[in-house]
Scaffold this motif. Sequence first.
Motif, PDB file in Angstrom:
ATOM      1  N   CYS A 126       0.835  -1.195   0.000  1.00  0.00           N
ATOM      2  CA  CYS A 126       0.000   0.000   0.000  1.00  0.00           C
ATOM      3  C   CYS A 126       0.873   1.250   0.000  1.00  0.00           C
ATOM      4  CB  CYS A 126      -0.917  -0.028   1.223  1.00  0.00           C
ATOM      5  SG  CYS A 126      -1.957   1.428   1.416  1.00  0.00           S
ATOM      6  N   LEU A 127       1.917   1.245   0.828  1.00  0.00           N
ATOM      7  CA  LEU A 127       2.824   2.390   0.903  1.00  0.00           C
ATOM      8  C   LEU A 127       3.506   2.639  -0.429  1.00  0.00           C
ATOM      9  CD1 LEU A 127       4.422   1.583   4.372  1.00  0.00           C
ATOM     10  CD2 LEU A 127       2.822   3.445   3.867  1.00  0.00           C
ATOM     11  N   LEU A 128       3.937   1.559  -1.097  1.00  0.00           N
ATOM     12  CA  LEU A 128       4.603   1.715  -2.390  1.00  0.00           C
ATOM     13  C   LEU A 128       3.685   2.410  -3.396  1.00  0.00           C
ATOM     14  CD1 LEU A 128       6.877  -0.770  -4.231  1.00  0.00           C
ATOM     15  CD2 LEU A 128       4.920   0.166  -5.447  1.00  0.00           C
ATOM     16  N   PHE A 129       2.415   2.007  -3.407  1.00  0.00           N
ATOM     17  CA  PHE A 129       1.481   2.596  -4.373  1.00  0.00           C
ATOM     18  C   PHE A 129       0.947   3.948  -3.913  1.00  0.00           C
ATOM     19  CE2 PHE A 129       1.201  -2.013  -5.415  1.00  0.00           C
ATOM     20  CZ  PHE A 129       1.782  -1.919  -6.669  1.00  0.00           C
ATOM     21  N   PHE A 130       1.239   4.346  -2.668  1.00  0.00           N
ATOM     22  CA  PHE A 130       1.034   5.731  -2.239  1.00  0.00           C
ATOM     23  C   PHE A 130       2.204   6.597  -2.701  1.00  0.00           C
ATOM     24  CE2 PHE A 130      -1.831   5.044   1.755  1.00  0.00           C
ATOM     25  CZ  PHE A 130      -2.891   4.728   0.920  1.00  0.00           C
ATOM     26  N   ILE A 131       3.401   6.037  -2.636  1.00  0.00           N
ATOM     27  CA  ILE A 131       4.611   6.801  -2.949  1.00  0.00           C
ATOM     28  C   ILE A 131       4.666   7.166  -4.433  1.00  0.00           C
ATOM     29  CG2 ILE A 131       7.137   6.635  -3.065  1.00  0.00           C
ATOM     30  CD1 ILE A 131       6.980   4.943  -0.486  1.00  0.00           C
ATOM     31  N   ILE A 132       4.166   6.299  -5.310  1.00  0.00           N
ATOM     32  CA  ILE A 132       4.239   6.591  -6.749  1.00  0.00           C
ATOM     33  C   ILE A 132       3.488   7.884  -7.094  1.00  0.00           C
ATOM     34  CG2 ILE A 132       3.567   5.790  -9.046  1.00  0.00           C
ATOM     35  CD1 ILE A 132       4.222   2.951  -8.126  1.00  0.00           C
ATOM     36  N   PRO A 133       2.190   8.037  -6.753  1.00  0.00           N
ATOM     37  CA  PRO A 133       1.541   9.324  -7.052  1.00  0.00           C
ATOM     38  C   PRO A 133       2.132  10.481  -6.263  1.00  0.00           C
ATOM     39  CG  PRO A 133       0.075   7.908  -5.760  1.00  0.00           C
ATOM     40  CD  PRO A 133       1.232   7.065  -6.195  1.00  0.00           C
ATOM     41  N   ALA A 134       2.620  10.215  -5.035  1.00  0.00           N
ATOM     42  CA  ALA A 134       3.263  11.274  -4.257  1.00  0.00           C
ATOM     43  C   ALA A 134       4.495  11.798  -4.983  1.00  0.00           C
ATOM     44  CB  ALA A 134       3.643  10.750  -2.877  1.00  0.00           C
ATOM     45  N   SER A 135       5.221  10.918  -5.639  1.00  0.00           N
ATOM     46  CA  SER A 135       6.411  11.328  -6.396  1.00  0.00           C
ATOM     47  C   SER A 135       6.023  12.149  -7.618  1.00  0.00           C
ATOM     48  CB  SER A 135       7.214  10.089  -6.812  1.00  0.00           C
ATOM     49  OG  SER A 135       7.649   9.382  -5.662  1.00  0.00           O
ATOM     50  N   PHE A 136       4.877  11.821  -8.227  1.00  0.00           N
ATOM     51  CA  PHE A 136       4.365  12.653  -9.319  1.00  0.00           C
ATOM     52  C   PHE A 136       4.074  14.064  -8.803  1.00  0.00           C
ATOM     53  CE2 PHE A 136       3.512   8.703 -11.627  1.00  0.00           C
ATOM     54  CZ  PHE A 136       3.756   9.094 -12.943  1.00  0.00           C
ATOM     55  N   GLY A 137       3.456  14.147  -7.621  1.00  0.00           N
ATOM     56  CA  GLY A 137       3.159  15.452  -7.041  1.00  0.00           C
ATOM     57  C   GLY A 137       4.414  16.239  -6.729  1.00  0.00           C
ATOM     58  N   LEU A 138       5.425  15.550  -6.199  1.00  0.00           N
ATOM     59  CA  LEU A 138       6.686  16.214  -5.883  1.00  0.00           C
ATOM     60  C   LEU A 138       7.383  16.674  -7.150  1.00  0.00           C
ATOM     61  CD1 LEU A 138       8.550  17.018  -3.573  1.00  0.00           C
ATOM     62  CD2 LEU A 138       9.603  14.760  -3.699  1.00  0.00           C
ATOM     63  N   ARG A 139       7.320  15.855  -8.209  1.00  0.00           N
ATOM     64  CA  ARG A 139       7.913  16.265  -9.489  1.00  0.00           C
ATOM     65  C   ARG A 139       7.238  17.515 -10.028  1.00  0.00           C
ATOM     66  NH1 ARG A 139       6.824  12.999 -14.988  1.00  0.00           N
ATOM     67  NH2 ARG A 139       4.805  13.964 -14.554  1.00  0.00           N
ATOM     68  N   PHE A 140       5.926  17.572  -9.932  1.00  0.00           N
ATOM     69  CA  PHE A 140       5.173  18.738 -10.401  1.00  0.00           C
ATOM     70  C   PHE A 140       5.599  19.979  -9.632  1.00  0.00           C
ATOM     71  CE2 PHE A 140       1.588  21.648 -10.243  1.00  0.00           C
ATOM     72  CZ  PHE A 140       1.188  21.719 -11.579  1.00  0.00           C
ATOM     73  N   LEU A 141       5.733  19.823  -8.302  1.00  0.00           N
ATOM     74  CA  LEU A 141       6.132  20.947  -7.461  1.00  0.00           C
ATOM     75  C   LEU A 141       7.525  21.425  -7.815  1.00  0.00           C
ATOM     76  CD1 LEU A 141       4.970  22.520  -5.011  1.00  0.00           C
ATOM     77  CD2 LEU A 141       6.220  20.943  -3.539  1.00  0.00           C
TER      78      LEU A 141
END
Length: 604
Positions: free
Chosen positions: A394-409
């Motif tokens: 679950c954490l791994l599949f939370f981190i993937i979209p979180a990394s997209f958000g961080l990349r956008f930022l």
Amino acid sequence: MLKDAWINIKKILLFLTPLLGYIFLTVVLTYPLITKFFTFIPGAEGDAHIYLYYEWWLKYSIANSLDFFSSPLLLYPYGANLSLAATTLFNNVIISFFDIFLPSVASFNLFVITSFSLSGWGMYWLLQYLIKNKTSSFIGGCLFAFHPYVFSKLADGHFNYSTIYFIPLFILFLLKATREKYKKYLNTILAALFLVIGLYTDFYYAYGLIFILVIYFVWLWCENKKITKTNIKVFTLIISLFCLFSLPLSIRLGKLYLTPNDIPAPTMSQIAVYSPDIRSFFIPSPANTYFGKNLKNYYQDIAPHNSVVFVGYTLIALMIFGYWTTRKDHNALIKLWFFLSLFFLFCALGPILSIGSISAINSGQLNIILPYSLLYYLPFLKNILVPSRLIIFCLLFFIIPASFGLRFLIGKIKNKIYLTIVIILVVSLIVFEYSSFPIPLSSTDIPKFYNTLALETESYTILELPFALSTSFYTLGNINASSKLQYFQSVHHKAILGGYVSRVPNRVYNEYQKTPGLSYLIDPSEYDYTSEKKNNLETTIVKKTFSDLKIKYIIIHPEYYVNLNYNKHVQLTNTLNYLTKIFGANFTEDNLIIYNLKDEDVKK
């Protein structure tokens, strides 16, 4: 030529730089392990030494032509089936390779550091493949490798659950195998390899990877309305290789399932008790450096479902932001990550929703049944006792979209100073939420008396006290006894009664409880010495029984008789009185109390 060589060197350095960063962070975050590298291992003493023990058992079984998955030296005289035990076979193969260059304890610690570093590195390359941003990928790797769940397993001495490097690598090569024509078969073989590594590391994680494999191919079919020949070949090759290399273990598991009484499976109610309280997803680890002390009462109150499943507010915020930034993105993988995160979230919650006191089926309270209740009836999954261990997926599949958000930022901030401030702020928030150092360490010192026993060539049995037969479900005997007592076998090489083995058949518990003498030592209470005739009969029976079991030494470890809610260590006193009455005098050495059952009391 020199120019080409320099370009190649730069590529190698760029490839390895993230790994070096993760190695540095691992050494810092596992402090003070690096200062006691040759004498201590991470984790609480209770379970930590089991994994060091199995590393020895791998080498010993090979040297003596024994079956690694079946030990005659544990649970004497019944022997131990290790097919379902946490043997972490693949880890031990790597550690044994390190043993060529280092002492055993140092090899073990080197593997721990390597495993954590590779976990971050593997996640880094998965994120690089998906989002192509080095900074965001590196931070995502840190979120995965150094999450409080992983460190809680390290602190507990559960090294099978803290070994997670193969999870992102399996997903990476699975995606490459189905999305790229270049090196398709190599990627497929690598995906199968990491699936096999998962099986020989931990069953929970193997189940999780198989779920991902099946869901991914169902998703491909739903997305494309058909399965291409390429994807069929990839799926078939992965399953075929997995079945081939899992055959040594699968055959033994098959035999076990033909005798279901030898596989104690948890009931739905037991699983519910070991499922996490939903509040724990929002409450930091009790080992948190900054405010963990204030949370210990909470985790004590909800025991035994005190698993650390804290997600982290920074990760949740970045994940929501990531989904928001990709809301117009037509990349269908975003939907897959969302579905997989929900799937594993519900898996980790267990069969019923646990909030406060609502934690057991049929407890007379309203129970909210969760989807995991259906998974319970699938083959093999009935052996899962603690669903919260699936939280890592679950954490791994939370981190993937979180990394997209961080990349956008990161992409939106052009000013380098502001960008640096934002990155430092994000990292600081993560450290504040996740940090849990210093980690506990356990000594690997072995009393010198066991080295003396190693010189004795005769075959006999040792009874370690306090007695403990500890499995995944409960402990028969003293819950304060340590797996270190089993680890001592790596020096003396003699059979022992009891042990720390997952999924021990109930018949073994029953037989030990019926064994004269041992039945008393399991829970030594006040002994009735009033009847001389009865006492003499008891002495004769116990001597005969211990002789039949080939017990030569009874070794008592006084330090494990503490914290038993008895005044003046009454269990230790009772044990000594009982054994002295039957076997005579004892002697002390290396803080041990030892009874040497004379030759006439030992059946050769």
